[in-house]
Write a protein that holds these residues in place. Sequence first.
Motif, short mmCIF file in Angstrom:
data_model
loop_
_atom_site.label_atom_id
_atom_site.label_comp_id
_atom_site.label_asym_id
_atom_site.label_seq_id
_atom_site.Cartn_x
_atom_site.Cartn_y
_atom_site.Cartn_z
N CYS A 126 -6.59 6.27 -0.28
CA CYS A 126 -5.26 6.20 0.36
C CYS A 126 -5.17 7.17 1.53
O CYS A 126 -4.57 6.88 2.56
N CYS A 143 -0.11 2.19 4.57
CA CYS A 143 0.06 2.20 3.12
C CYS A 143 -1.00 1.32 2.47
O CYS A 143 -1.62 0.48 3.12
N THR A 173 -1.82 -1.30 -0.75
CA THR A 173 -1.23 -2.09 -1.83
C THR A 173 -2.12 -2.02 -3.06
O THR A 173 -3.27 -1.60 -3.00
N GLN A 174 -1.56 -2.49 -4.17
CA GLN A 174 -2.29 -2.56 -5.43
C GLN A 174 -3.56 -3.40 -5.25
O GLN A 174 -4.64 -3.07 -5.73
N ASP A 175 -3.39 -4.51 -4.51
CA ASP A 175 -4.53 -5.42 -4.25
C ASP A 175 -5.66 -4.70 -3.54
O ASP A 175 -6.83 -4.81 -3.92
N ASP A 176 -5.30 -3.96 -2.48
CA ASP A 176 -6.32 -3.22 -1.71
C ASP A 176 -7.12 -2.34 -2.65
O ASP A 176 -8.35 -2.26 -2.56
N HIS A 232 8.47 0.59 -0.54
CA HIS A 232 8.61 -0.86 -0.64
C HIS A 232 8.26 -1.50 0.68
O HIS A 232 8.79 -1.13 1.72
N GLN A 233 7.37 -2.49 0.63
CA GLN A 233 7.09 -3.24 1.85
C GLN A 233 7.44 -4.67 1.51
O GLN A 233 6.70 -5.37 0.83
N SER A 276 6.93 -6.05 -2.28
CA SER A 276 5.88 -5.41 -3.08
C SER A 276 5.91 -3.90 -2.96
O SER A 276 6.44 -3.34 -2.02
N VAL A 303 4.01 -0.42 -2.45
CA VAL A 303 2.78 0.08 -1.84
C VAL A 303 2.74 1.60 -1.99
O VAL A 303 3.74 2.23 -2.34
N TYR A 304 1.58 2.16 -1.74
CA TYR A 304 1.41 3.59 -1.90
C TYR A 304 0.94 4.21 -0.60
O TYR A 304 0.14 3.65 0.13
#
Lengths: 236, 301
Positions: free
Chosen positions: B19, B26, B28-31, B62-63, B66, B68-69
Amino acid sequence: MKFLELPDLEAINSSLNFDADDCRVRGKCEIYTTKSTVADKKLYKTLETRYQEDMMALSTSKSPEFVNSWTQPSPFGNLDQSSTRRTFMFILATLNASHPDHDFSSLQPNDFYKERFLSHVIESINTTLSNLGRRFSANGMWEVIDRHIVLSDCDIYSYTPDSDSDPYGDGALIWSQSYFFFNRNMKRILYISLHGFRMPIDGHGPGDEEAFSTPGLVESDSEDGYNDEWIANMDD
Amino acid sequence: MSGELSSLPKAAKLIYEHCLAALPNCVTQDDLSKALGRKVNVTDMSNSLNLLLGKRLLDPLHQGKSLVYRAVQLDEAKWVSTMEGDEQIVYNFIKGSGNEGIWTKTLKMKTNLHMTVVNRCLKSLESKNLVKSIKSVKHPTRKIYMLYDLAPSSEITGGPWFTDQELDIEFINNLKKVVYKYIHSKSYPSKKNHKGSDLLWSVDYNGYPSAIQIHDWLRSTNITEVDLSLANVMSLVDVLVYDGKVEKRPDGTTFRAVRQVEGTIDGYTESPCGKCPLNDVCAVDGPVSPMTCEYFDKWLM
């Protein structure tokens, strides 16, 4: 500046916030004493520093055209007298206390206008109120105010900012009137203002938070002698 | 600082570093699953995320719909974790306002905290040099706060045209004069020693300057240290257009200075008709007509 909590004045204050036929009115009727808070002292220091620097620049400047706002006669009197600068500071401090989300220290003395006749000012405010269809007796209001601050003994200053500097200036503002009544002997300032906004479409208007927040509950500076005890002084 | 990083379990460290490398974007969980799926299993992933969020090393945002971090730098995370809850809330809102800053009134509304609480937090954050108060040219009386290290956007400062919250009229006028002179010099042939009205180029002249040329020329003169963008120069040229000194040519991109003429031009007095004694009887099919007028011949020659 210490805000005086006076129930009858509070009643006037709330009655100045209403919806007229074509606009929404937000008004203030507040009395402050000239007791300095930490913030006021900081403000005074800032103004004095600015004054000293400008005076220095003036004396060392060789340009004959250098015009210094401090040397011009101001609505508050001659600015080279410290009592004049103090009065100006009181007015700014009142604005700061009444609008805690704003900082008016960048205002200049010439942003204000000295009103010469009390009767004119009263007439002007009464006219505005009656044009708005307000049925309460404007005379009653002035009597109540006079009990707390003797109006005939006051220096009166008016303030009409452009919408950038106006604390309510956010696009919905149509007109405004603001006056400061400074009674030097009683060490009190009356801040009375009226602002008209266009009617909001969604029922939620500008200045709503400002209208119903209590001024004076700003910094609880315990270094300062008086802190959060808000004594309801009837006649201080 | 690195000590803290090494105290994290391996999975968390991997996630955090991934990250951190993605900043300022940011993740995402998917990334995360795609990038680290082979090294970190699902349970470790969620445990680590919770750990990092708790240590404030990751900001959840929030994006769209979803979650995101975004990684938080180690020293910033350290500061934030020493703050009390209210201060953290205030700090995060100020951080979120980026280089636009946030007005204290908006801050109170969004945090739902009382005025005294917000003021206390602001004072504390200011004393820690984490936030600073700034002035906006659009709203000179508002109390606005932003992160200490950020520079206010040009909307707030007014860009090159404002100095200390005031419109620098002299600077603007000087620049206008210089730009006008340049455009004028390209619009009309030099008069050398002639006085009087500007001479004209022929119709096929194409040396009229465009905004880009004006911008490049202005930069080359080094007349000011202030960096002026193409948009800034466009604004200057627009002002000249509104002042009636310069006009935009029909091709849409080039500009031409308005022609300066000697005296005043008025069609009625310029043409011979104004002084002509036969004006009353002059008509297209009359005894005298514009087509046969002698004065016109003289005037047009």
